[in-house]
Design a protein around this motif. Structure first.
Motif, mmCIF file in Angstrom:
data_model
loop_
_atom_site.group_PDB
_atom_site.id
_atom_site.type_symbol
_atom_site.label_atom_id
_atom_site.label_comp_id
_atom_site.label_asym_id
_atom_site.label_seq_id
_atom_site.Cartn_x
_atom_site.Cartn_y
_atom_site.Cartn_z
ATOM 1 N N SER A 120 -11.923 48.481 -30.962
ATOM 2 C CA SER A 120 -11.419 47.592 -29.916
ATOM 3 C C SER A 120 -12.514 46.595 -29.532
ATOM 4 C CB SER A 120 -10.970 48.406 -28.704
ATOM 5 O OG SER A 120 -12.005 49.239 -28.261
ATOM 6 N N PRO A 167 0.136 56.528 -25.803
ATOM 7 C CA PRO A 167 -0.242 55.553 -24.790
ATOM 8 C C PRO A 167 0.781 55.430 -23.678
ATOM 9 C CG PRO A 167 0.295 54.507 -26.900
ATOM 10 C CD PRO A 167 0.309 55.963 -27.120
ATOM 11 N N GLN A 196 -6.604 62.124 -20.758
ATOM 12 C CA GLN A 196 -6.761 61.102 -21.780
ATOM 13 C C GLN A 196 -7.358 59.822 -21.220
ATOM 14 O OE1 GLN A 196 -3.082 60.040 -23.647
ATOM 15 N NE2 GLN A 196 -3.937 58.242 -24.605
ATOM 16 N N ASP A 197 -6.821 59.407 -20.079
ATOM 17 C CA ASP A 197 -7.181 58.104 -19.568
ATOM 18 C C ASP A 197 -8.227 58.229 -18.472
ATOM 19 O OD1 ASP A 197 -7.386 55.599 -18.678
ATOM 20 O OD2 ASP A 197 -5.274 55.300 -18.216
ATOM 21 N N GLY A 242 -15.503 52.814 -22.202
ATOM 22 C CA GLY A 242 -14.509 53.881 -22.322
ATOM 23 C C GLY A 242 -15.128 55.222 -22.686
ATOM 24 N N GLN A 286 -15.346 58.655 -20.349
ATOM 25 C CA GLN A 286 -14.844 59.957 -20.764
ATOM 26 C C GLN A 286 -15.948 61.004 -20.603
ATOM 27 O OE1 GLN A 286 -12.330 61.812 -20.609
ATOM 28 N NE2 GLN A 286 -11.053 60.750 -22.096
ATOM 29 N N GLU A 334 -5.705 65.320 -24.930
ATOM 30 C CA GLU A 334 -5.956 64.109 -25.726
ATOM 31 C C GLU A 334 -7.234 63.408 -25.266
ATOM 32 O OE1 GLU A 334 -3.909 63.001 -28.171
ATOM 33 O OE2 GLU A 334 -1.958 63.888 -27.817
ATOM 34 N N THR A 352 -8.108 60.248 -27.541
ATOM 35 C CA THR A 352 -7.067 59.388 -28.100
ATOM 36 C C THR A 352 -7.267 57.916 -27.744
ATOM 37 O OG1 THR A 352 -5.566 61.228 -27.965
ATOM 38 C CG2 THR A 352 -4.570 59.084 -28.230
ATOM 39 N N ALA A 353 -7.782 57.666 -26.538
ATOM 40 C CA ALA A 353 -7.907 56.277 -26.097
ATOM 41 C C ALA A 353 -9.211 55.649 -26.573
ATOM 42 C CB ALA A 353 -7.807 56.207 -24.576
ATOM 43 N N GLN A 406 -15.112 58.312 -30.544
ATOM 44 C CA GLN A 406 -14.372 59.572 -30.609
ATOM 45 C C GLN A 406 -15.252 60.701 -31.130
ATOM 46 O OE1 GLN A 406 -10.884 59.562 -33.139
ATOM 47 N NE2 GLN A 406 -9.683 58.623 -31.525
#
Lengths: 359, 327, 350
Positions: A67, B32, C115-116, C175, C179, C198, C201-202, C208
């Protein structure tokens, strides 16, 4: 810099035929401004910063990167959804970044897009028939009015949906089915080029394969050229003939899928490949893992010289000073047949087998 | 379908069922779109029909709808409710007390100080409130949608001009502005009041619409239509408007009640409607008799509050139905 | 058809029941919606021990996250309902505990990573404040002490220059760093069990790998149990000890990680493994599982996977397969393996 890069990209050996799309030194800088009434530019986010490549007829060019590397902005620039800051996009010899009005409309018919998110790319207040038929409203010369419903039904059939669904709304479909609707819309005008921006990354694993197969089948059936943008290197490998790797607004390596996946010479490509989780606990033992330190730097303030140097384990002082050019590295130039001889923007390129292909 | 993959959904009933599987799926999804709230999620952007399906089950919606319907009928056909004259007084009924068992009769809500039927005045007073409420709302909504669309869609200098103008007008208190402007009119009818309220009231919906348009404009489906070569007209009316209008409808419904109470306030202050009957002016008259005839105040005030409340509740119910995040 | 070994095993656990760190036993969760009752979880059982990583694998709608939310006690009830089942933490049933007692377990003993990370952190408070809040509320530490612990934690999750960054706000982190802060927060009270939904995942692939490694290292260091919820077969392969594959609210296969990848015993698992494109292979057509994920309002009768299954027979349409014990060629059960397929033998050897 971009000039030399051009030669590199066109020199890619194994692509045959005429390029259908030629991208030269493409740039997109988003201005960063301060102030409400009097806007003062205080900098720019260099989302795409001099990208050069070709797309050949009937091929699939994969563009991968993390990204913020600018791959989605490239898609928007090619679709003329964003105005390029600099650079050219030649479609059949004509620079489409300079077009407007009727001439742009005509080109748009031939370049279509499939979006990432099937949940947001379909207007929720329109029926499937209206969504897929909208291209004909915009370009009425393509299909006579009485013919349109029939064509929409055919398109539904082509993408594997029941033509009876023509009067339903997007929310009545699952993600995979919606993506098929998006693909049908992209096909409606019989384009030559489809730009697919992460077309399967929002889908469930079991549905991804269906959509990838559909795209591959359509390519054969309609002789399409694809630019397939994705962050998933496995999917890109599966569908692409050639692959370009982007980092911070630049193309750092480009070549055939074999050259990129089995003979990568750029350290970023190597790191990216090694980071891909492999769905096989036994298979990964033989694999090398390169763990990159840190995060991608901000595109508003990219590192000098090579942009990857801040995370690169090979970086030397010279990397901060000289910006490497995307061309076949000198050390491999003498052996043009070798798979390592493909454009790579690194001062210290070195072939390294990361994937460990059993060939 | 020679080239379609084996995975083609061959089950013709699949879509119907799958659509319901979607929302359920979303709650467990790691994708998502993960959303921890089950149900209805898929419908977020769904058609108006799904909002209606949602509304149908809300008692609040039905209560407010019934109140609004009664008031509307009073405004349109007052003769259906009472034959008593709202203007002709009979001195012998001076401040007659309400006869609560005399349903729909002239003395149901009692009489005022010149012997007019309070019930009849309440019925006939509805018209002024409804005219001002509905037409002011219509006016501000049309103006707001238009200006908000232009500002939000085109941005740039047009947005700057419209937004600044909005800010300026927004800074003038609605009632204060209306009072000053109404002084300029010698003849003040419900229509005059409507015009004045529209003049000062359009800003709120313009702001809401502008924000909503800016959000929708960035949606992928608008980009998709642009990529197909759609012109601005098509983008605005086919893609942006239908998806941006929901919050406007909510605000408009709620502000309808607000304009009704603004009219009553202006009439109470004596600068509202001159000729004709209005709940506001009746409340004003009643305040003189507040010690010995509370019913003169209670009935028009009660109807006024109930009407305003009904529109606010309706607006709430509509918002809940349209906005899946609040569900 | 094999009728001899259709004995349902409670769960293919290696540990006898009662001693596990966490046991989920025949859990059912349903949601009441306008369109009917959504049966998100339909009798799930699994267990995790200290120092063990269980991966719960499934697609959207499989019920993997709902199960985790039930364990954490963060389901909104209503609309959710738990009609039956038990969730035992060190033998105590969490579902019958008082709210007070349950709150003590949540966060302190069982922590969750979402996840987020951006939306899980409060944007108007510094990360240092949010981290030290944990110590102040749960441990009654002083402001200064708590702040020092916060810096410690940030160091621990390998955030560079933790001391300088402790007063930054969430949006000032990338990001991957955010995390890490979420992981730090989960670790703050030294829980016995972490549920990661997850977690990567983002994130970008290169990040990752960093985050997954960190999580695995910390788990070893603290000897915690880890439940990793994911849809990504790749992520699972790296870190899990055992896997439970979920489909339509049920566990359809359980296995130690190596066994599952080498030799799946359920057609769904098999299909998933075949349908993912591989980095080291360039095939022609991808294998695709046909059809659509199930509708939880109306789960197919019999085996929920039967409409999409290449091996489906008449029996699959009527009879719900129990989780069969999977045996090796000599008929001995393989530890930890189970498959909810009538034809698991054929799948295993076919």
């Amino acid at each position: 810099m971009a000039e030399t890069g051009e030669q590199g990209a066109t020199a890619v050996g194994n692509a045959q035929g005429e390029p259908i799309l030629q991208i030269r030194g493409l740039k997109k800088h988003f201005p960063l401004t301060r102030g409400v009434v009097v806007k003062k530019q205080i900098g720019a986010v260099k989302a795409v910063d001099g990208v050069t490549f070709d797309l050949y007829r009937g091929e699939t060019l994969g563009i991968v990167g993390e990204s913020g590397c600018g791959k989605s902005t490239v898609a928007k620039l090619l679709m003329n959804l964003e105005q390029a800051t600099a650079g050219e996009v030649f479609y059949k010899g004509e620079d489409i970044t300079k077009l407007s009005g009727r001439a742009l409309q005509a080109v748009r018919r031939n370049i279509q897009m499939v979006f990432q998110d099937p949940y947001t790319s379909l207007n929720p207040r329109m029926t499937v028939g209206d969504i897929i038929g909208e291209p004909y409203d915009i370009h009425p010369e393509v299909a006579p009015k009485g013919d349109r419903r029939k064509r929409v039904r055919e398109l539904l059939d082509v993408v594997g949906l029941n033509p009876e669904y023509i009067n339903r709304y997007p929310h009545q479909f699952s993600g995979g089915q919606r993506q098929r609707i998006g693909i049908a819309r992209g096909l409606a005008l019989r384009p030559e080029i489809i730009i697919a921006d992460e077309p399967v990354s929002a889908l469930d694993v079991s549905v991804q394969a269906q959509v990838v197969n559909l795209l591959a089948g359509l390519q054969r059936e309609f002789d399409l050229s694809y630019i397939f943008i994705a962050h998933d290197l496995s999917v890109v490998r599966h569908i692409s003939n050639r692959v370009g790797v982007m980092y911070l607004g630049r193309m750092v390596e480009i070549g055939s899928d074999e050259q990129i996946y089995e003979h990568p010479t750029h350290p970023y490509t190597q790191a990216l490949l090694s980071a891909v989780p492999v769905p096989d606990p036994d298979g990964r033992e033989g694999r090398e893992r390169i763990l990159l330190a840190g995060d991608v730097p901000s595109p508003a303030n990219p590192p000098s010289g090579c942009r990857f140097r801040t995370r690169c384990w090979k970086a030397q002082d010279v990397c901060a000073e000289i910006e490497p050019v995307l061309e076949v590295p000198e050390r491999y130039q003498s052996e043009p047949g070798e798979p390592a001889a493909h454009p790579s923007a690194c001062l210290f390129p070195e072939e390294r087998d990361i994937v460990g292909t059993a060939e | 379908m020679p080239d379609t993959p084996a995975g083609t959904p061959d089950n013709s009933g699949a879509v119907e069922t799958e659509s319901l599987g979607g929302p359920a799926g979303a709650l467990a999804s790691g994708g998502p779109h993960a959303d921890n709230q089950p149900g209805g999620k898929e419908r977020s952007g769904g058609s108006w029909a799904s909002a209606w399906r949602e509304l149908k089950f809300r008692p609040i919606f039905w209560i407010s709808a019934v109140i609004i319907l009664i008031v509307l009928l009073m405004a349109i056909v007052p003769g259906m409710w009472t034959s008593a004259s709202p203007t002709a007084g009979n001195p012998s009924h001076y401040l007659g007390t309400p006869q609560l068992a005399h349903f729909f009769q002239a003395d149901w809500f009692g009489y005022d100080q010149i012997g007019r039927s309070v019930y009849s005045r309440v019925v006939h007073g509805a018209r002024a409130s409804i005219i001002v409420g509905i037409f002011t709302t219509l006016g501000v909504t049309v103006a707001g949608i238009l200006l908000g669309m232009l500002a939000g869609f085109f941005g740039g200098w047009l947005d700057a001009v419209i937004s600044r103008l909005t800010d300026i007008v927004f800074s003038i208190p609605l009632l204060l502005g209306a009072m000053v402007m109404l002084q300029a009119f010698t003849q003040r009818t419900a229509w005059t009041v409507t015009l004045v309220l529209v003049t000062f009231g359009w800003t709120q919906i313009t702001r809401v619409m502008r924000g909503s348009v800016i959000t929708v404009k960035q949606a992928d489906y608008v980009q998709a239509a642009r990529a197909l070569g759609a012109g601005n007209g098509r983008l605005m009316f086919k893609h942006v408007l239908p998806n941006a209008i929901a919050p406007v409808i909510v605000v408009a419904t709620i502000s309808l009640g607000m304009y009704i109470s603004a009219e009553a306030t202006l009439s109470y202050l004596g600068i509202g409607i001159q000729s004709g009957i209005s709940w506001g002016s009746d409340i004003s008259d009643a305040s003189e008799q507040i010690r010995n005839a509370i019913h003169l105040l209670l009935f028009p005030a009660g109807f006024l509050s109930a009407t305003v409340l009904a529109f606010i509740m309706l607006g709430d119910a509509v918002r809940d139905a349209l906005d899946p995040k609040l569900r | 058809m094999s009728t001899t070994d259709t004995t349902a095993v409670g769960q293919g656990n290696t540990t006898p029941s009662g001693t596990s760190l966490l046991e989920v036993d025949d859990l059912h969760v349903e949601f009441k919606t306008r369109d009917g009752i959504v049966r998100a979880v339909n009798g799930v059982s699994y267990s995790v021990d200290s120092g063990e990583t269980l991966a719960v694998l499934g697609e959207s709608g499989s019920g993997k996250s709902v199960t985790a939310q039930a364990v954490m006690g963060i389901l909104d009830m209503p609309p959710a309902r738990i009609p039956s089942g038990e969730i035992r933490y060190r033998g105590q049933n969490l579902l019958t505990m008082s709210n007070e007692a349950r709150r003590k377990v949540r966060g302190a003993k069982i922590a969750m990573i979402f996840q987020d990370a951006l939306s899980s952190l409060n944007p108007v408070l510094t990360v240092g404040y949010q981290l030290s809040e944990m110590f102040r509320v749960h441990r009654g530490m002083s402001r200064k002490e708590a702040k020092a612990r916060a810096v410690d934690l940030m160091d621990r999750v390998r955030i560079p220059a933790a001391k300088e960054r402790v007063n930054d706000y969430p949006h000032q982190f990338s990001g991957g760093m955010r995390q890490r802060i979420m992981i730090a927060m989960a670790l703050a009270l030294e829980p016995d069990l972490i549920i990661a939904d997850e977690p990567t995942t983002a994130l970008d692939v290169t990040v990752q790998a960093q985050v997954m490694d960190l999580l695995a290292d910390l788990q070893k260091e603290f000897h915690m149990g880890l439940i990793l919820i994911t849809h990504d077969l790749g992520v699972v392969a790296d870190v899990a000890d055992k896997i439970a594959v979920m489909y339509a609210g049920r566990i359809v296969e359980t296995a130690p990680v190596h066994e599952l990848y080498k030799n799946p015993a359920h057609p769904y698992t098999k299909g998933l493994l075949q349908s993912i494109p591989r980095l080291d292979q360039k095939g022609q057509e991808l294998y695709a599982i046909k059809g659509l994920p199930p509708n939880l309002l109306n789960i197919p009768e019999g085996c929920a996977f039967n409409p999409r299954c290449p091996m489906a027979q008449e029996v699959c349409r009527h009879e719900l397969p129990p989780l069969h014990e999977v045996t090796d060629d000599s008929g001995r059960p393989i530890a930890g393996r189970g498959s909810a397929c009538h034809f698991w033998k054929e799948t295993l050897h076919g």
